[in-house]
Design a protein around this motif. Structure first.
Motif, PDB file in Angstrom:
ATOM      1  N   ASN A  38      55.329  -1.044  39.032  1.00 24.51           N
ATOM      2  CA  ASN A  38      55.844  -0.973  40.390  1.00 24.51           C
ATOM      3  C   ASN A  38      57.281  -1.458  40.472  1.00 24.51           C
ATOM      4  O   ASN A  38      58.120  -0.860  41.167  1.00 24.51           O
ATOM      5  CB  ASN A  38      54.941  -1.790  41.318  1.00 24.51           C
ATOM      6  CG  ASN A  38      55.166  -1.473  42.781  1.00 24.51           C
ATOM      7  OD1 ASN A  38      56.229  -1.748  43.309  1.00 24.51           O
ATOM      8  ND2 ASN A  38      54.156  -0.910  43.426  1.00 24.51           N
ATOM      9  N   ALA A  41      59.484   1.228  39.247  1.00 20.45           N
ATOM     10  CA  ALA A  41      59.555   2.360  40.158  1.00 20.45           C
ATOM     11  C   ALA A  41      60.375   2.052  41.406  1.00 20.45           C
ATOM     12  O   ALA A  41      61.190   2.873  41.844  1.00 20.45           O
ATOM     13  CB  ALA A  41      58.137   2.786  40.566  1.00 20.45           C
ATOM     14  N   ASP A  42      60.184   0.856  41.974  1.00 24.83           N
ATOM     15  CA  ASP A  42      60.754   0.553  43.285  1.00 24.83           C
ATOM     16  C   ASP A  42      62.050  -0.254  43.252  1.00 24.83           C
ATOM     17  O   ASP A  42      62.879  -0.114  44.151  1.00 24.83           O
ATOM     18  CB  ASP A  42      59.737  -0.223  44.120  1.00 24.83           C
ATOM     19  CG  ASP A  42      58.588   0.643  44.597  1.00 24.83           C
ATOM     20  OD1 ASP A  42      58.636   1.865  44.375  1.00 24.83           O
ATOM     21  OD2 ASP A  42      57.635   0.092  45.191  1.00 24.83           O
ATOM     22  N   ASN A  89      55.150  -7.847  45.548  1.00 24.88           N
ATOM     23  CA  ASN A  89      54.940  -6.431  45.851  1.00 24.88           C
ATOM     24  C   ASN A  89      54.451  -6.183  47.276  1.00 24.88           C
ATOM     25  O   ASN A  89      53.328  -5.718  47.481  1.00 24.88           O
ATOM     26  CB  ASN A  89      53.948  -5.825  44.865  1.00 24.88           C
ATOM     27  CG  ASN A  89      54.556  -5.500  43.526  1.00 24.88           C
ATOM     28  OD1 ASN A  89      54.405  -4.408  43.006  1.00 24.88           O
ATOM     29  ND2 ASN A  89      55.263  -6.473  42.955  1.00 24.88           N
ATOM     30  N   ARG A 120      55.680  -1.255  49.319  1.00 26.56           N
ATOM     31  CA  ARG A 120      55.859  -0.906  47.920  1.00 26.56           C
ATOM     32  C   ARG A 120      54.889   0.205  47.531  1.00 26.56           C
ATOM     33  O   ARG A 120      53.813   0.358  48.117  1.00 26.56           O
ATOM     34  CB  ARG A 120      55.629  -2.144  47.036  1.00 26.56           C
ATOM     35  CG  ARG A 120      56.635  -3.269  47.259  1.00 26.56           C
ATOM     36  CD  ARG A 120      57.981  -2.952  46.627  1.00 26.56           C
ATOM     37  NE  ARG A 120      57.895  -2.973  45.191  1.00 26.56           N
ATOM     38  CZ  ARG A 120      58.049  -4.068  44.438  1.00 26.56           C
ATOM     39  NH1 ARG A 120      58.293  -5.225  45.001  1.00 26.56           N
ATOM     40  NH2 ARG A 120      57.976  -4.001  43.119  1.00 26.56           N
ATOM     41  N   THR A 121      55.267   0.963  46.512  1.00 26.84           N
ATOM     42  CA  THR A 121      54.445   2.071  46.037  1.00 26.84           C
ATOM     43  C   THR A 121      53.040   1.587  45.659  1.00 26.84           C
ATOM     44  O   THR A 121      52.892   0.642  44.877  1.00 26.84           O
ATOM     45  CB  THR A 121      55.104   2.732  44.820  1.00 26.84           C
ATOM     46  OG1 THR A 121      56.412   3.172  45.173  1.00 26.84           O
ATOM     47  CG2 THR A 121      54.279   3.916  44.352  1.00 26.84           C
ATOM     48  N   GLY A 122      52.032   2.221  46.238  1.00 24.46           N
ATOM     49  CA  GLY A 122      50.651   1.870  45.932  1.00 24.46           C
ATOM     50  C   GLY A 122      50.110   0.707  46.722  1.00 24.46           C
ATOM     51  O   GLY A 122      48.957   0.318  46.531  1.00 24.46           O
TER      52      GLY A 122
END
Length: 522
Positions: A198, A201-202, A324, A345-347
């Protein structure tokens, strides 16, 4: 189905990168550089040494150290050995570290130079402690020598990381609670694998072995998590020479190593931006300057953007969620989003909940709650805290905020009395309890107030016992060796009485209001 709970040992990240990039620089500190192959070999030797000392799966290893190559190695060695890394804030007092050692039931302690007293305090308080390893030259006869252990232990066989399950713990991330006693947030191998992915990615997409990351904060907390992602992608980690922030040195290192990313807190970022060295050294290599841990004033944010360009990345998160919760990317640092801490955040899922647990509509203020793979496994042996933290299937942050219709989050306040000073969470009760050990103090209330350098700092409002007197210098001296410096209030005011509610309590908002009326400020 069998096997679904298995996970990759987090230490595998270093093993994989060392095989792919054996000669690439992994770590630079002072005048030394270690390649990934060298770092991995040293970590394997330390992991073997820990196993030889009887450290088994799930055993806790306490580490009290400033940033160094050995501090970094201890993290990876614990992961590979299946042990749990228990890093401390090196600024803590011996008594505070002793509590962490005892409450985690650590079986081995690694300590840095100058911390013999801390090790002695841990020994006295921890019946489970079997060995102390001195990471520097000032070891005592009953301590083991770090480098001697490495020499005496051959590297492990290839692919010898201890097999782990998704929920097996790898890190105790100590975070203070509103009671003032630190709690161990249990981070797991599976959770942390998601966090590393994560982060990449972020926070710093596109990170590769062509990148370099400067560390200007303790590896024991957010900076350590940040560096996991660097190792996973083969980026070199650059440590500053000492634990004290030296902006001139930091900017020199940015230029010398073409640093592309770094993890900071707002107070550090502001100090870097305002230092004259920022105008002397080339920092055009920076792509992701990440800041977290505390709110950043709009004016400071604008100043940083003007100085560094569009490279700021903000994230909001707690140790329990491993940072996150939300992210504000460089392209999101716009006037429209000023004051926002970004999007989920992603997910991860973020919600604003009412006191009854129902989800509130856009722009309504409530408690910020979160769920998803980055949420920790719970507090170690603290079921009461877990019940409160996970009520209704969400992790409750204790922070208040609102979310607009686009999904951008604004923090509006804190449900607890905690304040953030220099990026560190400070819970007033710890200082209040220490102040109350002074024989002349009858009552005390500590609150956080805005501070131009630290973001917030503590003000202690005290009431003296009848017939006794107390002064600010006297109380500050009383605190000097009782709690860590960053937890100590910077101001003390003496009142005849504290403001109280109809129920006899001392609401902190009334304390702040009286301080404001009296013009008490930093």
């Amino acid at each position: 189905m069998p096997g679904l709970a298995t996970a990759a040992n987090l230490g595998r990240l270093l093993t994989q990168t060392a095989r792919r990039l054996p000669d690439a620089p992994a770590l630079i500190w002072r005048d030394r550089s270690w390649s990934f192959a060298e770092l991995d070999a040293r970590v394997d030797r330390l992991a073997a040494a820990l196993r030889g000392l009887g450290v088994g799966m799930g055993d806790r290893v306490l580490v009290h150290s400033r940033n160094s190559n050995r501090m970094f190695e201890s993290m990876w060695a614990c992961f590979k050995a299946g042990a749990v890394w228990v890093p401390t804030n090196f600024r803590l007092t011996p008594n505070e570290v002793a509590y962490l050692g005892a409450s985690s039931r650590a079986v081995v302690m690694l300590r840095d130079e100058g911390f013999r007293g801390h090790a002695e305090a841990v020994r006295a308080a921890s019946p489970h402690l079997r060995h102390v390893i001195a990471m520097a030259e000032d070891r005592t006869e009953d301590e083991l020598a770090y480098e001697t252990l490495l020499v005496a232990n051959a590297p492990t066989m290839p692919d010898a990381e201890t097999p782990v399950a998704y929920d097996d713990p790898c890190w105790f991330f100590y975070t203070s609670g509103t009671t003032g006693r630190p709690k161990a947030a249990v981070l797991t191998h599976g959770q942390m694998s998601f966090v590393v992915t994560n982060h990449l990615a972020d926070l710093m997409p596109g990170t590769t072995e062509r990148d370099a990351s400067l560390v200007v904060a303790p590896l024991s907390h957010g900076a350590g998590i940040h560096q996991l992602a660097q190792v996973a992608r083969g980026a070199v980690t650059v440590l500053t020479a000492s634990e004290k922030l030296d902006p001139a040195e930091a900017w020199s290192l940015v230029e010398a190593h073409r640093v592309t990313n770094m993890f900071t807190v707002p107070t550090i970022l502001t100090a870097l931006v305002r230092h004259p060295a920022a105008d002397v050294h080339d920092h055009s290599s920076l792509r992701h300057v990440i800041y977290a841990g505390a709110p950043m004033y709009d004016a400071d944010q604008a100043e940083a953007l003007a100085k560094l360009g569009p490279c700021l990345v903000q994230y909001f998160g707690l140790g329990e969620v491993t940072g996150n919760i939300t992210v504000l990317r460089p392209d999101m640092h716009t006037p429209e989003n000023a004051g926002s801490c970004g999007i989920p955040r992603t997910g991860m899922e973020v919600a604003i909940l009412a006191e009854d647990g129902t989800r509130l509509p856009p722009d309504a203020v409530g408690e910020i709650c979160v769920r998803g793979p980055a949420v920790f496994a719970g507090y170690f042996e603290n079921e009461e805290a877990n019940r409160k933290a996970f009520a209704g299937g969400w992790f409750h942050t204790g922070d208040l905020g609102r979310m607009d219709a686009r999904g951008f989050l604004w923090i509006t306040g804190r449900a607890s009395d905690m304040y953030i000073s220099g990026g560190s969470n400070v819970y007033p009760r710890e200082a209040e309890e220490a102040i109350l050990t002074h024989p002349a103090v009858a009552e005390v209330a500590v609150v956080g107030m805005p501070h131009p350098k630290w973001g917030e700092a503590g003000v202690a409002c005290v009431v003296a016992r009848a017939g006794m007197a107390v002064t600010e210098p006297e109380l500050l001296a009383h605190l000097s060796d009782r709690i860590a410096r960053y937890k100590q209030p910077l101001r003390v005011v003496v009142w005849d009485a504290l403001p109280k509610s109809g129920y006899g309590k001392v609401p902190k908002n009334l304390v702040r209001a009286r301080l404001a009326e009296q013009g008490v400020a930093f």
